[in-house]
Design an enzyme around this catalytic site. Structure first.
Site, PDB file in Angstrom:
ATOM      1  N   SER A 180      22.935 107.032  22.657  1.00 23.58           N
ATOM      2  CA  SER A 180      22.311 107.513  21.425  1.00 23.58           C
ATOM      3  C   SER A 180      21.216 108.529  21.736  1.00 23.58           C
ATOM      4  CB  SER A 180      21.763 106.348  20.601  1.00 23.58           C
ATOM      5  OG  SER A 180      20.736 105.664  21.289  1.00 23.58           O
ATOM      6  N   CYS A 204      29.770  94.414  12.285  1.00 26.33           N
ATOM      7  CA  CYS A 204      28.444  94.994  12.421  1.00 26.33           C
ATOM      8  C   CYS A 204      28.486  96.495  12.148  1.00 26.33           C
ATOM      9  CB  CYS A 204      27.918  94.722  13.825  1.00 26.33           C
ATOM     10  SG  CYS A 204      26.230  95.255  14.099  1.00 26.33           S
ATOM     11  N   CYS A 254      26.794  91.688  19.129  1.00 27.48           N
ATOM     12  CA  CYS A 254      26.179  92.843  18.492  1.00 27.48           C
ATOM     13  C   CYS A 254      24.816  92.487  17.911  1.00 27.48           C
ATOM     14  CB  CYS A 254      27.100  93.366  17.385  1.00 27.48           C
ATOM     15  SG  CYS A 254      26.459  94.805  16.514  1.00 27.48           S
TER      16      CYS A 254
END
Length: 383
Positions: A19, A106, A202
């Site tokens: 990310s 999720c 998750c």
């Protein structure tokens, strides 16, 4: 320079390298980039004192990346949404004797719904994540494609998101190999270039899974039986185990058997029993097909029957299959080759070439040795 020079992108910054590089690439392309860190597990509210959640450390990494990239960052809690939409389903499925995959839900309910909605309220034109996927856009909409790194492709986990969410999403690292992502992180001066990839449930993190689950679904010991009914061991609670599982059975020294390992072939949570068989390729672990419930198509529903490829586990290679509709709205999926340990509660995901078409929840697994009779038997058990 990207033509969308000042469109706003809210990036889900997790503190990980994927990310972080995604945010860096978008900055380099000229977007107005903002970071958002999601808190989705409230250990205090859950009475979870295990100390396994790394959210505090991850946020510090995400905050530092935002400083390195000179972008703003917010920290937002979606813990209530996670508890209601993901974790309650997770517990219900285990209670019913199925093995859910919370990562799929999720993504569907948190990253590509709650996060998306929040980002749009902030005025975002796009959201972005560090998933290894790609999007192709044409007159028929947005199409989800596998990531170019076959070892990291995460389209399996995103097959159930809504098409309008896909249309608003960018996947900056989907065109890259993982090694190149780390190289870019070094070149960009990101401090977390060598951070280990996260694993585990998750948003909950890595922990001793059975002990964690026992906090919510108490242990209830019971017998491990052979298909013939002979007791060969004792389990810690039938709902804790999954089809094909080898580890943690504690079976050994059974008279009249050899040294081959034992595997879970079936479980009955009502009777609290496990059925175990010897041998990785035992007939009771071999499935020719499955029935899928809750089918979801990322674009228009294809004409059925359909020849395509599918996988029933994330790390599985795509398998040739044929999909047929059922009167009850479910799907019959017949594989060209026998599949091992198809597990109710998991997902079957469909592909044509590099495009992910969608998928469904595995409702029943059909044994290869007599799939018609097995289907009838399993349907009766399910009802």
């Amino acid at each position: 320079m990207n033509t969308k020079t000042r469109e706003t992108v809210v990036v889900g910054l997790s503190g990980g390298v994927d990310s972080s590089v995604s945010a860096y690439l978008l900055v380099e392309q000229g977007y107005d980039v903002r970071g958002l860190f999601m808190d989705n597990w409230d250990a205090d509210a859950e009475g979870d004192a295990g100390g396994y959640c790394t959210a505090a450390e991850d946020f510090q990494d995400a905050r530092r990346v935002a400083e390195e990239l000179e972008i703003p960052i917010q920290r937002v809690s979606f813990a209530a949404e996670y508890r209601e939409r993901v974790f309650s389903y997770f517990l219900d499925e285990y209670s019913a004797g199925r093995t859910p995959n919370p990562d799929v839900l999720c993504n569907t309910e948190i990253k590509f719904r709650a996060f998306l909605d929040y980002a749009m309220r902030l005025g975002a034109d796009w959201i972005a994540t560090g998933h290894y996927c790609r999007v192709r856009r044409d007159d028929n909409g947005a199409h989800l494609l596998k990531g170019l790194d076959n070892n990291k492709d995460q389209s399996y986990f995103l097959h159930a998101i809504e098409r309008d969410a896909l249309a608003k999403t960018l996947f900056p690292v989907g065109e890259l190999e993982k090694d190149r992502v780390r190289e870019i992180a070094v070149e960009a001066g990101l401090h977390n270039y060598a951070k280990r990839d996260s694993t585990g449930i998750c948003f909950i993190g890595e922990r001793a899974f059975r002990e964690f689950l026992a906090n919510y679904l108490p242990a209830n010991k019971g017998p491990i039986l052979t298909p013939e009914g002979q007791q060969i061991g004792e389990h810690q609670g039938a709902l804790y185990y999954t089809i094909g599982q080898r580890q943690g059975l504690g079976i050994g020294g059974v008279p009249g058997t050899d040294e081959r390992p034992w595997y879970v072939a079936d479980k009955n949570v009502q009777d609290n029993t496990l059925i175990a068989v010897q041998g990785h390729d035992h007939p009771l672990l071999q499935h020719q097909g499955l029935i899928a419930d809750q089918p979801h198509w990322l674009n228009a529903r294809p004409e059925l029957p359909l020849r395509c490829r599918a996988k029933t586990r994330y790390r599985q290679a795509d398998q040739d299959c044929e999909i047929h509709p059922r009167p009850d709205g479910k799907l019959d999926v017949h594989f060209d080759r026998v599949q091992r340990a198809v597990t109710p509660g998991q997902y079957v995901v469909f592909y044509q070439g590099e495009e992910c078409l969608g998928g469904g929840v595995i409702h029943q697994a059909l044994l290869a040795q007599d799939k018609n009779e097995t289907a009838i038997k399993t349907e009766n058990q399910a009802s």
